[in-house]
Design an enzyme around this catalytic site. Structure first.
Site, PDB file in Angstrom:
ATOM      1  N   GLN A 131       5.316  -1.751 -11.156  1.00  0.00           N
ATOM      2  CA  GLN A 131       4.028  -2.091 -10.525  1.00  0.00           C
ATOM      3  C   GLN A 131       4.018  -3.601 -10.196  1.00  0.00           C
ATOM      4  OE1 GLN A 131       3.595  -0.156 -13.778  1.00  0.00           O
ATOM      5  NE2 GLN A 131       4.162   1.511 -12.452  1.00  0.00           N
TER       6      GLN A 131
ATOM      7  N   LYS B 286      11.233  -4.161  -5.805  1.00  0.00           N
ATOM      8  CA  LYS B 286      11.904  -4.670  -7.014  1.00  0.00           C
ATOM      9  C   LYS B 286      13.205  -3.923  -7.294  1.00  0.00           C
ATOM     10  CE  LYS B 286       8.163  -3.780  -9.340  1.00  0.00           C
ATOM     11  NZ  LYS B 286       7.212  -3.465  -8.260  1.00  0.00           N
TER      12      LYS B 286
ATOM     13  N   GLY C 274       8.264   3.931  -8.908  1.00  0.00           N
ATOM     14  CA  GLY C 274       9.252   4.578  -8.047  1.00  0.00           C
ATOM     15  C   GLY C 274      10.117   3.490  -7.448  1.00  0.00           C
ATOM     16  N   HIS C 275      11.278   3.259  -8.037  1.00  0.00           N
ATOM     17  CA  HIS C 275      12.152   2.184  -7.568  1.00  0.00           C
ATOM     18  C   HIS C 275      13.296   2.774  -6.750  1.00  0.00           C
ATOM     19  CE1 HIS C 275      10.614  -0.704 -10.927  1.00  0.00           C
ATOM     20  NE2 HIS C 275       9.701  -0.359 -10.064  1.00  0.00           N
ATOM     21  N   THR C 276      13.442   2.239  -5.552  1.00  0.00           N
ATOM     22  CA  THR C 276      14.425   2.803  -4.630  1.00  0.00           C
ATOM     23  C   THR C 276      15.639   1.899  -4.525  1.00  0.00           C
ATOM     24  OG1 THR C 276      12.525   3.588  -3.406  1.00  0.00           O
ATOM     25  CG2 THR C 276      14.627   3.773  -2.302  1.00  0.00           C
TER      26      THR C 276
ATOM     27  N   GLY D  45       2.472  -3.771  -6.526  1.00  0.00           N
ATOM     28  CA  GLY D  45       3.605  -2.860  -6.658  1.00  0.00           C
ATOM     29  C   GLY D  45       4.249  -2.628  -5.304  1.00  0.00           C
ATOM     30  N   ASP D  46       5.351  -1.878  -5.322  1.00  0.00           N
ATOM     31  CA  ASP D  46       6.069  -1.519  -4.096  1.00  0.00           C
ATOM     32  C   ASP D  46       6.574  -2.737  -3.326  1.00  0.00           C
ATOM     33  OD1 ASP D  46       5.366   1.179  -4.656  1.00  0.00           O
ATOM     34  OD2 ASP D  46       3.408   0.808  -3.772  1.00  0.00           O
TER      35      ASP D  46
ATOM     36  N   THR E  98       4.289   9.391  -5.200  1.00  0.00           N
ATOM     37  CA  THR E  98       3.266  10.370  -4.841  1.00  0.00           C
ATOM     38  C   THR E  98       3.307  10.775  -3.370  1.00  0.00           C
ATOM     39  OG1 THR E  98       1.749   8.581  -4.355  1.00  0.00           O
ATOM     40  CG2 THR E  98       1.670   9.460  -6.584  1.00  0.00           C
ATOM     41  N   GLY E  99       4.045  10.050  -2.545  1.00  0.00           N
ATOM     42  CA  GLY E  99       4.102  10.363  -1.115  1.00  0.00           C
ATOM     43  C   GLY E  99       2.845   9.952  -0.349  1.00  0.00           C
TER      44      GLY E  99
ATOM     45  N   PRO F 175       0.193   7.749   1.793  1.00  0.00           N
ATOM     46  CA  PRO F 175       0.358   6.585   2.673  1.00  0.00           C
ATOM     47  C   PRO F 175      -0.203   5.347   1.974  1.00  0.00           C
ATOM     48  CG  PRO F 175      -1.296   8.119   3.545  1.00  0.00           C
ATOM     49  CD  PRO F 175      -0.718   8.761   2.323  1.00  0.00           C
TER      50      PRO F 175
ATOM     51  N   LYS G 257      15.427  -2.662  -5.307  1.00  0.00           N
ATOM     52  CA  LYS G 257      16.542  -3.190  -4.519  1.00  0.00           C
ATOM     53  C   LYS G 257      17.020  -4.529  -5.085  1.00  0.00           C
ATOM     54  CE  LYS G 257      17.796  -5.435  -0.335  1.00  0.00           C
ATOM     55  NZ  LYS G 257      17.884  -5.539   1.104  1.00  0.00           N
TER      56      LYS G 257
HETATM   57  P1  IMP Z   1      -1.583   4.837 -12.856  1.00  0.00           P
HETATM   58  O1  IMP Z   1      -0.563   3.811 -13.193  1.00  0.00           O
HETATM   59  O2  IMP Z   1      -0.986   6.168 -12.476  1.00  0.00           O
HETATM   60  O3  IMP Z   1      -2.659   4.970 -13.891  1.00  0.00           O
HETATM   61  O4  IMP Z   1      -2.340   4.344 -11.526  1.00  0.00           O
HETATM   62  C1  IMP Z   1      -3.221   3.216 -11.512  1.00  0.00           C
HETATM   63  C2  IMP Z   1      -3.097   2.442 -10.218  1.00  0.00           C
HETATM   64  O5  IMP Z   1      -1.798   1.841 -10.148  1.00  0.00           O
HETATM   65  C3  IMP Z   1      -3.227   3.283  -8.954  1.00  0.00           C
HETATM   66  O6  IMP Z   1      -3.835   2.495  -7.944  1.00  0.00           O
HETATM   67  C4  IMP Z   1      -1.796   3.559  -8.553  1.00  0.00           C
HETATM   68  O7  IMP Z   1      -1.637   3.833  -7.168  1.00  0.00           O
HETATM   69  C5  IMP Z   1      -1.145   2.246  -8.938  1.00  0.00           C
HETATM   70  N1  IMP Z   1       0.278   2.373  -9.243  1.00  0.00           N
HETATM   71  C6  IMP Z   1       0.839   2.857 -10.366  1.00  0.00           C
HETATM   72  N2  IMP Z   1       2.175   2.782 -10.292  1.00  0.00           N
HETATM   73  C7  IMP Z   1       2.457   2.227  -9.111  1.00  0.00           C
HETATM   74  C8  IMP Z   1       3.690   1.843  -8.480  1.00  0.00           C
HETATM   75  O8  IMP Z   1       4.793   1.990  -9.013  1.00  0.00           O
HETATM   76  N3  IMP Z   1       3.568   1.272  -7.251  1.00  0.00           N
HETATM   77  C9  IMP Z   1       2.356   1.050  -6.673  1.00  0.00           C
HETATM   78  N4  IMP Z   1       1.204   1.374  -7.228  1.00  0.00           N
HETATM   79  C10 IMP Z   1       1.255   1.955  -8.439  1.00  0.00           C
END
Ligand code: IMP
Length: 449
Positions: free
Chosen positions: A223, A16, A40-42, A12-13, A303-304, A306, A18
């Site tokens: 993700q 996507k 969280g898509h920016t 994830g992150d 979630t903010g 790091p 952009k």
């Molecule tokens: P959940 O999707 O909240 O159940 O989280 C499960 C795992 O996926 C955790 O490690 C989260 O940090 C990760 N995760 C969920 N959504 C994202 C995302 O949009 N970006 C990066 N990691 C994510």
């Protein structure tokens, strides 16, 4: 006709949001097919900076229709907050939104359970986003989920009671606060049903009709492949299908209708939450991991928290490429590497003197592996805002070629900064085929006001 999928190939992150925003002039529709407001898509352009959690990144363009597919889990209040937030910024959602009646609803009880379980796991926590995503999918698979279509049904109270019976004892065992009574949830659900009614529809039927009318549809993954429920680093994963295959089940689209898949990779690796991360750089405050975190602004959008940072893992990315049948790559955040003397890429793993070329299924085994690195020279030159390949130093171009070969797919887009305009759009024939006569519109969008 063009139906294209954009998915993340890491944890994830990858950026996507952009990439989807940049490509959106080539499409009439942008659809999400899995996940929820854990994403969280920016999107940044000009002075604007928007963060989207549930709505597809295409919402920024008034001509684009946006779809939330059946494979998603939706918290209606979070959706409302997001829509109202956009409207305050002058982006009208109006009649452009279509929400699957079959998507599952995240209830307040799911959030309580997500939190209580994470607390109970202590050091072994998954590090979820605490949005109730896992419990909502669990209820879906357990056949007692509440869907958007159920919010105004006569059976709703029975469904809420069934969930209560499953969840309340576990919360009590975990010493958590008791969940709200089903009767207390009922009124809110009815209001949500009424509010959602104008947008609620059968997404599979709608997409089929639009495909028949020649509309172009972009499916936006959330993700990344390494967080996929089946193929990711289980159990440190999210609870949905994050690979291209997720589109078929999460939006009701026959696989044969898909024309192409674009995989997004960041020029290095990051991960939020727990779980194995072989190339992680845990090298202190003056180390490269911290440098990447600071320069790449690596904090969770939702979630903010790091993000953990490390070198690019080509073994994992190759697996992700294979899983989604990726035709093209978009490489993001290349400029974050600008100040490094040398750059490493993991090309294999080593276990007890043996080299391994594949991602093992067991998380514990992955955590024990040592990465085998190739070291490439850095470029120590500012590449921020580069618009063409020729603007990049030779070492940066070599890094791009190295990644293409290591992952096994050509790079068609390179992001050289967070803004829409900071992108190299390559003259790639496959990208031109997928974007068709709208390739020029994408280019103009990059260069536009
Ligand atoms: P959940 O999707 O909240 O159940 O989280 C499960 C795992 O996926 C955790 O490690 C989260 O940090 C990760 N995760 C969920 N959504 C994202 C995302 O949009 N970006 C990066 N990691 C994510």
């Amino acid at each position: 006709m063009s139906q294209m999928i954009v998915v993340g190939l890491q944890w994830g992150d990858e950026g996507k949001g952009k990439i989807v925003d940049l490509l959106s002039p080539a499409f009439d529709v942008v659809a999400r097919f899995q996940g929820g407001h854990n994403a969280g898509h920016t999107v940044r352009f000009g002075e604007r900076h928007l963060t989207l959690h549930l709505l597809p990144s295409g919402i920024v363009r008034p001509q684009v229709s946006c779809v939330l597919g059946n494979g998603m889990v939706i918290a209606p209040d979070a959706l409302r907050e997001e829509i109202e937030g956009l409207e305050r910024q002058g982006i009208e959602v109006g009649e452009r939104l279509f929400v699957s009646a079959r998507a599952h609803v995240i209830l307040p009880t799911h959030v309580l359970l997500d939190r209580a379980r994470e607390e109970a796991r202590g050091e072994a926590r998954i590090g979820t986003t605490l949005r109730g995503i896992g419990p909502a999918y669990e209820m879906k698979a357990g056949r007692c989920g509440v869907r958007i279509a159920d919010l105004d049904s006569d059976d709703l109270i029975e469904l809420l009671r069934a969930q209560h019976q499953r969840i309340a004892p576990e919360l009590a065992n975990l010493g958590a606060e008791p969940p709200p009574k089903p009767s207390a949830l009922l009124a809110a659900c009815r209001q949500q049903a009424e509010w959602l009614a104008p947008w609620t529809c059968d997404v599979a039927v709608l997409l089929d009709r639009w495909q028949g009318e020649g509309k172009r549809i972009l499916f936006e993954g959330a993700q990344g492949a390494l967080l996929d429920l089946d193929f990711g680093t289980y159990p440190y994963v999210t609870s949905s299908a994050t690979t291209a295959g997720g589109v078929a089940v999460g939006a009701g689209v026959p696989p044969r209708r898909i024309d192409g898949v674009l995989g997004v990779v960041k020029a290095y690796a990051t991960r939020v939450g727990g779980g194995p991360f072989p190339t992680e750089l845990d090298d202190g405050d003056d180390g490269i991991g911290e440098h990447l975190r600071r320069r790449g602004n690596e904090r969770g959008t939702t979630t903010g928290r790091p993000r953990r940072c490390g070198w690019f893992d080509a073994v994992a990315a190759r697996y992700a490429r294979l899983l989604s049948g990726v035709d093209l790559l978009a490489l993001t955040k290349l400029d974050v590497l600008d100040e490094l003397d040398e750059i490493r890429v993991c090309v294999a793993y080593r276990a007890g003197g043996r080299e391994i070329q594949e991602l093992p299924a067991a998380a514990a085994e992955l955590a024990r592996l040592e990465p085998v690195y190739e070291t490439l020279p850095g470029w120590r030159q500012d590449t921020r805002g580069a618009l063409q390949l020729a603007d990049l130093p030779a070492a940066a171009r070599s890094y791009v070629v190295f990644l293409e070969q290591a992952v096994g797919a050509p790079v068609a887009l390179i992001s050289s900064g967070p803004r829409r305009e900071e992108t190299i759009l390559l003259d790639h024939p496959e990208l031109k085929r997928l974007l068709g006569d709208r390739y020029a519109a994408v280019r103009a969008h990059r260069d536009g006001p």
